[in-house]
Design a protein around this motif. Structure first.
Motif, PDB file in Angstrom:
ATOM      1  N   ILE A  57      24.423 -38.922 -36.898  1.00 43.44           N
ATOM      2  CA  ILE A  57      22.914 -40.004 -36.961  1.00 43.44           C
ATOM      3  C   ILE A  57      23.291 -40.955 -38.365  1.00 43.44           C
ATOM      4  N   THR A  58      23.232 -41.655 -38.095  1.00 42.02           N
ATOM      5  CA  THR A  58      22.436 -42.451 -39.280  1.00 42.02           C
ATOM      6  C   THR A  58      21.029 -43.652 -39.255  1.00 42.02           C
ATOM      7  N   SER A  59      20.417 -43.404 -40.185  1.00 42.59           N
ATOM      8  CA  SER A  59      19.039 -43.701 -39.951  1.00 42.59           C
ATOM      9  C   SER A  59      18.768 -43.620 -41.722  1.00 42.59           C
ATOM     10  N   LEU A  60      17.703 -44.977 -41.735  1.00 44.79           N
ATOM     11  CA  LEU A  60      16.957 -44.696 -43.671  1.00 44.79           C
ATOM     12  C   LEU A  60      15.831 -44.060 -42.874  1.00 44.79           C
ATOM     13  N   ASN A  61      15.508 -43.434 -41.795  1.00 45.17           N
ATOM     14  CA  ASN A  61      14.693 -42.316 -41.999  1.00 45.17           C
ATOM     15  C   ASN A  61      15.088 -41.004 -41.425  1.00 45.17           C
ATOM     16  N   SER A  62      14.944 -39.858 -42.164  1.00 40.57           N
ATOM     17  CA  SER A  62      14.971 -38.129 -41.238  1.00 40.57           C
ATOM     18  C   SER A  62      14.554 -37.767 -40.195  1.00 40.57           C
ATOM     19  N   GLY A  63      13.709 -38.160 -39.716  1.00 39.75           N
ATOM     20  CA  GLY A  63      12.619 -37.871 -38.893  1.00 39.75           C
ATOM     21  C   GLY A  63      13.710 -37.871 -37.952  1.00 39.75           C
ATOM     22  N   TYR A  64      13.604 -38.533 -37.297  1.00 44.51           N
ATOM     23  CA  TYR A  64      14.932 -38.622 -35.667  1.00 44.51           C
ATOM     24  C   TYR A  64      15.542 -36.995 -35.454  1.00 44.51           C
ATOM     25  N   TYR A  65      16.607 -37.715 -36.977  1.00 42.65           N
ATOM     26  CA  TYR A  65      17.432 -36.490 -36.360  1.00 42.65           C
ATOM     27  C   TYR A  65      17.204 -35.481 -36.672  1.00 42.65           C
ATOM     28  N   GLU A  66      15.821 -34.638 -37.246  1.00 43.67           N
ATOM     29  CA  GLU A  66      14.867 -34.155 -37.164  1.00 43.67           C
ATOM     30  C   GLU A  66      15.082 -33.208 -36.207  1.00 43.67           C
ATOM     31  N   ARG A  67      13.845 -34.196 -34.782  1.00 45.91           N
ATOM     32  CA  ARG A  67      13.325 -33.845 -34.246  1.00 45.91           C
ATOM     33  C   ARG A  67      14.842 -34.053 -33.312  1.00 45.91           C
ATOM     34  N   ILE A  68      15.178 -34.274 -32.491  1.00 44.96           N
ATOM     35  CA  ILE A  68      16.236 -34.089 -32.174  1.00 44.96           C
ATOM     36  C   ILE A  68      17.055 -32.958 -31.780  1.00 44.96           C
ATOM     37  N   ARG A  69      17.047 -32.926 -33.937  1.00 39.52           N
ATOM     38  CA  ARG A  69      18.157 -31.507 -33.858  1.00 39.52           C
ATOM     39  C   ARG A  69      17.814 -30.298 -33.153  1.00 39.52           C
ATOM     40  N   ASN A  70      15.824 -30.407 -33.679  1.00 42.41           N
ATOM     41  CA  ASN A  70      15.711 -29.520 -33.176  1.00 42.41           C
ATOM     42  C   ASN A  70      15.148 -28.944 -31.575  1.00 42.41           C
ATOM     43  N   MET A  71      14.741 -30.010 -31.347  1.00 38.60           N
ATOM     44  CA  MET A  71      15.347 -30.008 -29.712  1.00 38.60           C
ATOM     45  C   MET A  71      16.387 -29.568 -29.248  1.00 38.60           C
ATOM     46  N   THR A  89       7.171 -52.515 -40.382  1.00 40.06           N
ATOM     47  CA  THR A  89       6.691 -53.251 -41.800  1.00 40.06           C
ATOM     48  C   THR A  89       6.068 -52.376 -42.111  1.00 40.06           C
ATOM     49  N   GLU A  90       5.947 -51.159 -40.706  1.00 46.44           N
ATOM     50  CA  GLU A  90       5.342 -49.556 -41.060  1.00 46.44           C
ATOM     51  C   GLU A  90       6.032 -48.899 -40.809  1.00 46.44           C
ATOM     52  N   THR A  91       5.504 -47.576 -41.670  1.00 46.23           N
ATOM     53  CA  THR A  91       6.774 -45.937 -41.711  1.00 46.23           C
ATOM     54  C   THR A  91       6.688 -45.583 -40.539  1.00 46.23           C
ATOM     55  N   GLY A  92       7.994 -45.311 -40.407  1.00 49.13           N
ATOM     56  CA  GLY A  92       8.515 -44.314 -39.225  1.00 49.13           C
ATOM     57  C   GLY A  92       8.067 -42.793 -39.563  1.00 49.13           C
ATOM     58  N   PRO A  93       9.017 -41.920 -39.034  1.00 47.98           N
ATOM     59  CA  PRO A  93       9.819 -42.362 -37.804  1.00 47.98           C
ATOM     60  C   PRO A  93       8.173 -42.677 -36.711  1.00 47.98           C
ATOM     61  N   PHE A  94       8.874 -42.947 -35.045  1.00 41.68           N
ATOM     62  CA  PHE A  94       8.220 -43.717 -34.233  1.00 41.68           C
ATOM     63  C   PHE A  94       8.286 -43.238 -33.089  1.00 41.68           C
ATOM     64  N   GLN A  95       7.577 -42.725 -32.120  1.00 43.66           N
ATOM     65  CA  GLN A  95       8.091 -41.948 -31.116  1.00 43.66           C
ATOM     66  C   GLN A  95       8.299 -42.548 -30.365  1.00 43.66           C
ATOM     67  N   HIS A  96       8.034 -43.774 -29.995  1.00 41.62           N
ATOM     68  CA  HIS A  96       9.128 -44.624 -28.788  1.00 41.62           C
ATOM     69  C   HIS A  96      10.501 -45.077 -29.122  1.00 41.62           C
ATOM     70  N   VAL A  97      10.575 -45.024 -30.421  1.00 37.57           N
ATOM     71  CA  VAL A  97      12.366 -44.585 -30.947  1.00 37.57           C
ATOM     72  C   VAL A  97      12.947 -43.926 -31.342  1.00 37.57           C
ATOM     73  N   LEU A  98      12.050 -42.626 -30.986  1.00 33.79           N
ATOM     74  CA  LEU A  98      12.733 -41.220 -30.737  1.00 33.79           C
ATOM     75  C   LEU A  98      12.735 -41.504 -28.893  1.00 33.79           C
ATOM     76  N   ASP A  99      12.227 -41.676 -28.198  1.00 32.42           N
ATOM     77  CA  ASP A  99      11.968 -41.592 -26.232  1.00 32.42           C
ATOM     78  C   ASP A  99      13.465 -42.692 -26.104  1.00 32.42           C
ATOM     79  N   GLN A 100      13.470 -43.563 -26.409  1.00 36.14           N
ATOM     80  CA  GLN A 100      14.420 -44.318 -25.913  1.00 36.14           C
ATOM     81  C   GLN A 100      15.868 -44.250 -26.744  1.00 36.14           C
TER      82      GLN A 100
END
Length: 575
Positions: free
Chosen positions: A427-441, A383-394
């Protein structure tokens, strides 16, 4: 020339100069000089032809199809004709290439010919984008699909049979079943759930010889082409049961409620007049009486009802495999048991031209040139707004651990390699944060093996809104794009991921559901079956009339990897 070029291009006609030269020198020196090469070419062609004939015989023995009825194969049943593709009509100059293209366009006979290609470009163009499926079709399934198409055409909307059935429905009770009996699917829940439940309803319609009609709410016609030739599967807007969209748990018209109130007695008789229709509530909130639908005695009662109205948000195919009356038929339809959704999904769901444009423009622009395509589907049930660090780590832990993505080298600015491979990650996700952080890496650091990685995310809608037309179109386009991946990572519990997995025919890497914002250990695992999970199955032994673990009744129905109480179909030949 690849298949895409063979479909899009034909040999150019001779130029006027070439025609004049040919006419002017019908028996000239050039013809005499070409005699020897022509003879050699003829000999080579004869040799190739003999090889092809021998190979064709071998292919028919060990090719793409399984005859689910060995007796029919021995007797030379005409169903075997479905194994051979018909060459296109090209003015009498049919070639082996045109025969191959035609066979591929029909996906080995899964699809019927004869549709207007321009009205639904994706139906016959999907072969240009999707690899050939390694999962075997039975000739019996192809036969039953052709029979279902005949039934849909005979009894579909606006036919005389349909009009007669509607008049009988309006008249009320004591209607006898006839040649045309119907299953009406009610639109409900999100896009992934709808695709899975339509597939379940379609299989049930095949098993019970019913016409499937689809409630057109939530833009079904904007998302999917008509799957049946020369008819429509959309329920007409003037359907007389106006209240059917309001049916739900506990509705008086529901089968479960009729059992509870004993309007249907234990011997199958009715307390009053036999109803013209019965509502089947198979959604996640159904009760124990509703779940008796999956008992064989219930199926015997329901055969006497000409109209069934179905609402569900579940892929209930696994429990159909537990009904004794359907088991033999299902085994013949699907000798490879875990390919139910793979085959029926590719048969039923063809993106409309608008959605196909979204798919092909994105694919051709960003995905087509890569050596390998990796799809990553991220669905977070929080219910909280992401992105979440634990999801990115997973995501990173899964893709790196399983060697789906290479490690990055944080010590050197450039890593050279003799042979550079390119990999594209969708990458498909409702949130762009995961894509941006992995792409930048992967932008800021080179990969340790020199592999070139590019990342793309078509949209980030932030919130699921299943009532918006464009939201659903984008979601369907992204599901389809994911299904074109060579390797895929999906999220637990996600019907979006189930659909992409099933259409692709891949056994994906499934990221397990995190608890307490902690990365699971292991972060992911490869699924045992490409079939979707039935999230809310019944736990009842109909014969013993007591509760039981329905995941242990037959070897090909087991509990899901991502939901311990869920059920999925597996292919017991592999396990």
């Amino acid at each position: 020339m690849d298949i895409k070029e063979r479909i899009r291009r034909s040999p150019p006609p001779p130029t006027p100069q070439e025609e004049q030269a040919e006419a002017a020198h019908p028996r000239g020196r050039k013809v005499r000089v070409a005699v020897l090469p022509l003879s050699v070419a003829a000999l080579v062609a004869c040799g190739v032809l003999l090889l092809l004939l021998a190979g064709g015989s071998a292919a028919r023995k060990g090719g793409q199809f399984i005859d689910a009825d060995p007796a029919a194969r021995r007797s030379g049943d005409a169903r075997g004709d479905l194994r051979q593709a018909r060459p296109r009509d090209d003015g009498g100059h049919g070639t082996m290439e045109s025969s191959i293209v035609q066979r591929d366009k029909l996906i080995g006979g899964l699809l019927a010919p004869g549709f207007d290609e321009q009205s639904c470009l994706s139906r016959y163009q999907s072969v240009l984008y999707r690899k050939e499926s390694p999962h075997l079709l039975s000739t019996y399934l192809l036969e039953r699909l052709r029979e279902q198409e005949v039934l849909q055409k005979k009894c579909g909307p606006h036919t005389e049979s349909y009009k007669k059935a509607i008049e009988q429905l309006k008249s009320g009770h004591d209607i006898e079943v006839g040649d045309c009996n119907y299953l009406v699917w009610v639109s409900y829940s999100g896009l992934g759930n709808r695709i899975l439940t339509i597939t379940s309803a379609f299989l049930y319609a095949i098993l019970t010889n019913r016409v499937l009609l689809v409630d057109g709410d939530k833009s079904a016609a904007d998302l999917f082409c008509e799957p049946f030739p020369e008819t429509s599967w959309l329920l007409p807007s003037d359907f007389p049961l106006n209240q059917f969209k309001n049916f739900g748990a506990g509705s008086p018209e529901s089968y479960g409620n009729m059992l509870k109130t004993e309007d249907i007695r234990s011997d199958g008789s009715f307390k009053g007049p036999k109803p013209a229709f019965i509502y089947l509530h198979l959604a996640h909130d159904y009760d124990d009486y509703d779940k008796l639908f999956f008992c064989e005695h219930s199926q015997q009662y329901l055969q006497r009802i000409p109209w069934l109205i179905l609402r569900s948000d579940n892929y209930f195919v696994p429990s159909l495999f537990l009904i004794p009356a359907y088991q033999e038929e299902l085994m013949r339809l699907f000798p490879q048991k875990d390919a139910v959704f793979h085959h029926l999904g590719r048969y039923l769901f063809h993106p409309t031209n608008v959605v196909w444009g979204l798919i092909t423009r994105y694919y051709d622009s960003y995905l087509s040139a890569a050596d390998e395509k990796l799809g990553i589907q991220i669905r977070v049930f929080d219910t909280e707004t992401g992105p979440f660090q634990h999801v990115l780590d997973q995501v990173l832990s899964c893709t790196l651990k399983e060697n789906l993505l290479p490690e990055v080298n944080a010590q050197q600015p450039i890593v050279s390699t003799r042979k550079i491979r390119s990999k594209v990650v969708l990458i498909t996700s409702l949130n762009s944060g995961y894509y941006e952080r992995i792409r930048n890496m992967y932008w800021e650091h080179p990969t340790t093996n020199g592999e070139i990685i590019s990342f793309h995310q078509p949209s980030h809608e932030e919130h699921q809104d299943s009532d918006k037309k464009m939201h659903n179109m984008k979601a369907w386009a992204e599901i389809y794009l994911l299904s074109l991946s060579d390797v895929m990572v999906t999220s637990a519990w996600s019907t979006f991921g189930y659909v992409a997995q099933g259409l692709s025919g891949l056994k994906t890497w499934l990221m397990f559901k995190p608890e307490n914002h902690t990365v699971p250990n292991p972060p992911c695992g490869q699924v045992m079956s490409m079939e979707p999970c039935f999230h809310a199955p019944p736990f009842y032994d109909c014969k013993a009339r007591r509760g039981t673990d329905t995941g242990k009744l037959v070897p090909h129905v087991r509990h899901c990897e991502d939901m311990s109480w869920g059920l999925k179909v597996v292919d017991t030949n592999e396990w």
